[in-house]
Write a protein that holds these residues in place. Structure first.
Motif, PDB file in Angstrom:
ATOM      1  N   ALA A 368      38.082  48.079  -6.570  1.00  0.00           N
ATOM      2  CA  ALA A 368      37.217  47.479  -7.419  1.00  0.00           C
ATOM      3  C   ALA A 368      37.706  46.170  -8.008  1.00  0.00           C
ATOM      4  CB  ALA A 368      37.325  48.290  -9.029  1.00  0.00           C
ATOM      5  N   HIS A 371      36.678  43.852  -4.857  1.00  0.00           N
ATOM      6  CA  HIS A 371      35.317  43.570  -4.853  1.00  0.00           C
ATOM      7  C   HIS A 371      35.043  42.468  -5.759  1.00  0.00           C
ATOM      8  CE1 HIS A 371      31.098  44.454  -5.808  1.00  0.00           C
ATOM      9  NE2 HIS A 371      30.754  44.738  -4.787  1.00  0.00           N
ATOM     10  N   ARG A 372      35.472  42.474  -6.917  1.00  0.00           N
ATOM     11  CA  ARG A 372      35.283  41.483  -7.820  1.00  0.00           C
ATOM     12  C   ARG A 372      35.717  40.042  -7.320  1.00  0.00           C
ATOM     13  NH1 ARG A 372      37.044  45.177 -11.665  1.00  0.00           N
ATOM     14  NH2 ARG A 372      39.130  44.556 -11.208  1.00  0.00           N
ATOM     15  N   ARG A 376      34.003  43.201   0.200  1.00  0.00           N
ATOM     16  CA  ARG A 376      32.946  44.173   0.356  1.00  0.00           C
ATOM     17  C   ARG A 376      33.309  45.335   0.992  1.00  0.00           C
ATOM     18  NH1 ARG A 376      29.283  42.910  -3.712  1.00  0.00           N
ATOM     19  NH2 ARG A 376      29.079  40.736  -3.865  1.00  0.00           N
ATOM     20  N   TYR A 398      32.018  55.414  -0.593  1.00  0.00           N
ATOM     21  CA  TYR A 398      32.444  53.954  -0.921  1.00  0.00           C
ATOM     22  C   TYR A 398      31.090  53.149  -1.160  1.00  0.00           C
ATOM     23  CZ  TYR A 398      33.946  49.243  -1.056  1.00  0.00           C
ATOM     24  OH  TYR A 398      34.166  47.782  -1.621  1.00  0.00           O
ATOM     25  N   ASN A 399      30.718  52.572  -2.106  1.00  0.00           N
ATOM     26  CA  ASN A 399      29.452  51.884  -2.309  1.00  0.00           C
ATOM     27  C   ASN A 399      29.701  50.362  -2.170  1.00  0.00           C
ATOM     28  OD1 ASN A 399      27.154  50.560  -3.302  1.00  0.00           O
ATOM     29  ND2 ASN A 399      26.528  52.445  -4.429  1.00  0.00           N
ATOM     30  N   GLU A 400      29.419  49.840  -1.073  1.00  0.00           N
ATOM     31  CA  GLU A 400      29.684  48.489  -0.842  1.00  0.00           C
ATOM     32  C   GLU A 400      29.036  47.530  -1.873  1.00  0.00           C
ATOM     33  OE1 GLU A 400      28.932  46.945   3.191  1.00  0.00           O
ATOM     34  OE2 GLU A 400      30.311  48.473   4.111  1.00  0.00           O
ATOM     35  N   ALA A 401      27.895  48.022  -2.283  1.00  0.00           N
ATOM     36  CA  ALA A 401      27.285  47.245  -3.290  1.00  0.00           C
ATOM     37  C   ALA A 401      28.009  46.949  -4.713  1.00  0.00           C
ATOM     38  CB  ALA A 401      25.615  47.605  -3.422  1.00  0.00           C
ATOM     39  N   THR A 402      28.479  47.940  -4.962  1.00  0.00           N
ATOM     40  CA  THR A 402      29.103  48.060  -6.488  1.00  0.00           C
ATOM     41  C   THR A 402      30.676  47.986  -6.471  1.00  0.00           C
ATOM     42  OG1 THR A 402      29.161  50.601  -6.527  1.00  0.00           O
ATOM     43  CG2 THR A 402      27.316  49.225  -7.154  1.00  0.00           C
ATOM     44  N   GLY A 403      31.150  48.167  -5.084  1.00  0.00           N
ATOM     45  CA  GLY A 403      32.764  48.407  -4.971  1.00  0.00           C
ATOM     46  C   GLY A 403      33.205  49.470  -5.618  1.00  0.00           C
ATOM     47  N   GLU A 404      32.319  50.672  -5.738  1.00  0.00           N
ATOM     48  CA  GLU A 404      33.158  51.925  -6.304  1.00  0.00           C
ATOM     49  C   GLU A 404      33.352  52.958  -5.220  1.00  0.00           C
ATOM     50  OE1 GLU A 404      31.614  54.866  -9.942  1.00  0.00           O
ATOM     51  OE2 GLU A 404      30.123  53.615  -9.099  1.00  0.00           O
ATOM     52  N   THR A 406      34.086  56.815  -5.000  1.00  0.00           N
ATOM     53  CA  THR A 406      33.807  58.014  -5.791  1.00  0.00           C
ATOM     54  C   THR A 406      34.479  59.341  -4.753  1.00  0.00           C
ATOM     55  OG1 THR A 406      31.677  58.078  -4.879  1.00  0.00           O
ATOM     56  CG2 THR A 406      32.095  57.166  -7.357  1.00  0.00           C
TER      57      THR A 406
END
Length: 550
Positions: A368, A371-372, A376, A398-404, A406
């Motif tokens: 996270a 990602h900020r 990505r 892993y969601n590359e768009a949001t950097g999340e 789960t």
């Protein structure tokens, strides 16, 4: 002048007096007279004697120096004595002599073989050559003898030449000593690592110069260890890396002709005897008992079904081992279960899953943050994602768009794992023995197999001929050592002592022989012996270990 004890009787009672006597000459004769009467010997306590000696030394101007005491060495004794006693009870020395009948025979061969067997039983942690190591033992039979490395490998050469006869002679004495069933035998299929023999880094060449040789590597060998129905090892065969049918046929022929064995059950772990091994056994109709690790879907389903639906039908072998027979696809299986192992595995699994989840949380924060910063993708080489527990028990995304990052636990997999914890499968086509005896045999053989994980090599010659020839002799020593341990355990059980041979030997390890020099006199003494150690020695027929020290 000298002291003399003089005994006299008075009133029916005997009295002993200490007198100082002097020789004197009268003419051509030597006579004696009493210089002083020191009184009744019973009244001369150690304190009074010391006082008299001190007073005499002081008056005569003699200095009483304390005795010069030098601690020379402390030798292993307790466990050596126990192993030697079992050796004598089985008359292994007599078996060696009988096996060499008609052959060139070094009288020290039996002693050298015993020293190697003791080394294999004790398994000293260092890599010291046996020609040096044996000097740390107190062993009366080798007093006055000096053994070098070539004595040991010559003994191995001799044993390799008569191995078959020697196994037969020892087996005959074993049967005379204890009950050995011949109708059924087991052949434990296992692998062993033969460690390289210790040797000097610099060896002489044939021309007298030093040469630096590459160190010998450990050697992996495939073995068949022959074991009686009672769990007593009595022989071995070296197998091909991928055994052929002839290996098993030769073993069966040896057992049938040499021991009158009707059925041999080959035992092993499926990881070892998988593929060609198991296929050869099954295709030629040999009896086998193989452990299957519960991994595949049908194995999990079988264990889950029996443990959940038919748990009341399990039979107890002991307090922590249960089993139930099942037939699946025409094959006989034993579903085995250990409550203690199940509890331990469930706790360990829960702890490991918590650790993995904690690592995932740390990784979640890291990705996270990255990602900020504009990154990505997941960090390369994230260890937790490669962890086998993570792959098996977690689904992650892993969601590359949001950097999340789960994840979720695979609860169905975890639940099944918990239901089948502590379970394993035995597969067999043997029909002569019931499930209980097969399970007990497997557990005993599993423990025995640990003795063969590492086999000591007692010769250091690099020539291929001698290495191949002495390999079988080194394995024979290992089998002999296991036989001595098993016999010791039987004697302890017969005496009502609830110890394994390994536990007993560890206790006896504390019993040593101390060698000291007092002035010019060498004195040997045995360290204190505790009650349990004394009971162990008495159980194997050694009432007073101090009487053996000379």
């Amino acid at each position: 002048m000298f002291f003399r004890k003089v005994t006299s009787r008075s009133g029916g009672k005997e009295y002993t007096y200490l007198k100082l006597i002097e020789n004197y000459r009268e003419g051509n004769k030597v006579k004696q007279r009493v210089i002083a009467n020191l009184g009744n010997l019973e009244n001369l306590t150690p304190e009074k004697v010391e006082g008299l000696i001190d007073g005499l030394a002081r008056i005569c101007g003699v200095s009483r120096r304390p005795a010069s005491i030098e601690a020379k060495k402390v030798l292993r004794y307790g466990e050596v004595l126990a192993i030697h006693r079992v050796w004598e009870m089985l008359d292994v020395g007599g078996a060696v002599e009988a096996a060499f009948s008609g052959e060139r025979y070094d009288p020290d061969t039996a002693l050298l073989l015993e020293l190697m067997a003791i080394n294999q039983v004790i398994k000293p942690p260092n890599k010291q050559a046996i020609s040096d190591w044996y000097r740390c033992l107190y062993f009366p039979g080798m007093q006055g003898k000096e053994f070098l490395d070539h004595h040991f490998y010559r003994a191995l050469d001799g044993v390799a030449g008569v191995k078959e006869r020697l196994e037969e002679e020892i087996f005959r004495r074993l049967c005379a000593f204890t009950r050995i069933s011949r109708e059924v035998a087991f052949c434990l299929l296992t692998t062993a690592t033969v460690e390289p023999a210790p040797r000097s880094e610099l060896d002489h060449s044939p021309y007298g110069r030093y040469i630096l040789e590459a160190p010998l590597e450990e050697q992996l060998v495939y073995l068949g260890i022959l074991v009686s129905r009672e769990g007593m090892p009595f022989g071995h065969r070296i197998l091909h890396e991928v055994p052929e049918e002839g290996d098993f046929r030769e073993i069966m022929h040896h057992l049938q002709t040499g021991h009158g064995t009707r059925q041999c059950i080959f035992v092993g772990d499926r990881r070892l005897v998988a593929g060609p091994h198991l296929e050869v056994l099954m295709s030629h109709g040999y009896h086998y008992l193989v452990r299957r690790k519960v991994q595949s879907e049908w194995e999990l389903r079988l264990c889950e079904r029996e443990l959940v639906n038919n748990k009341a039908e399990f039979k107890e072998v002991d307090g922590d081992l249960w089993y139930k027979e099942a037939v699946e696809g025409g094959v006989r299986y034993l579903v085995c279960y250990s409550p203690a192992a199940a509890k331990e595995k469930v706790i360990a699994l829960a702890e490991r899953l918590d650790e993995v989840e904690e690592e995932l949380r740390k990784l979640q924060k890291t990705v996270a943050s990255e990602h900020r910063s504009g990154k990505r993708t997941l960090p390369r080489g994230a260890a937790v994602l490669k962890d086998k527990y993570c792959r098996r028990y977690f689904d992650w995304h892993y969601n590359e768009a949001t950097g999340e990052l789960t994840w979720r636990r695979k609860e169905d997999v975890i639940t099944r794992e918990e239901k089948t914890a502590g379970a394993f499968l035995l597969e067999t086509n043997a029909t002569l023995l019931d499930g209980r005896e097969l399970l007990l045999a497997y557990t005993r053989l599993g423990q025995l197999g640990e003795s063969f994980k590492e086999i000591r090599s007692f010769e250091a010659r690099p020539k291929e001929f001698y290495r191949e020839r002495n390999l079988s002799a080194s394995i024979f020593v290992c089998v002999l050592a296991a036989m001595l341990e098993k016999t010791l355990e039987g004697l302890l059980r017969r005496a009502g002592i609830p110890l394994t041979s390994r536990q007993a030997l560890e206790l006896l390890e504390e019993v040593k022989v101390a060698i000291n020099r007092v002035d010019d006199v060498e004195l040997k003494s045995v360290t204190s012996i505790e009650k349990t150690q004394e009971e162990i020695l008495q159980a194997i027929g050694v009432p007073d270990p101090r009487a053996v020290v000379v």
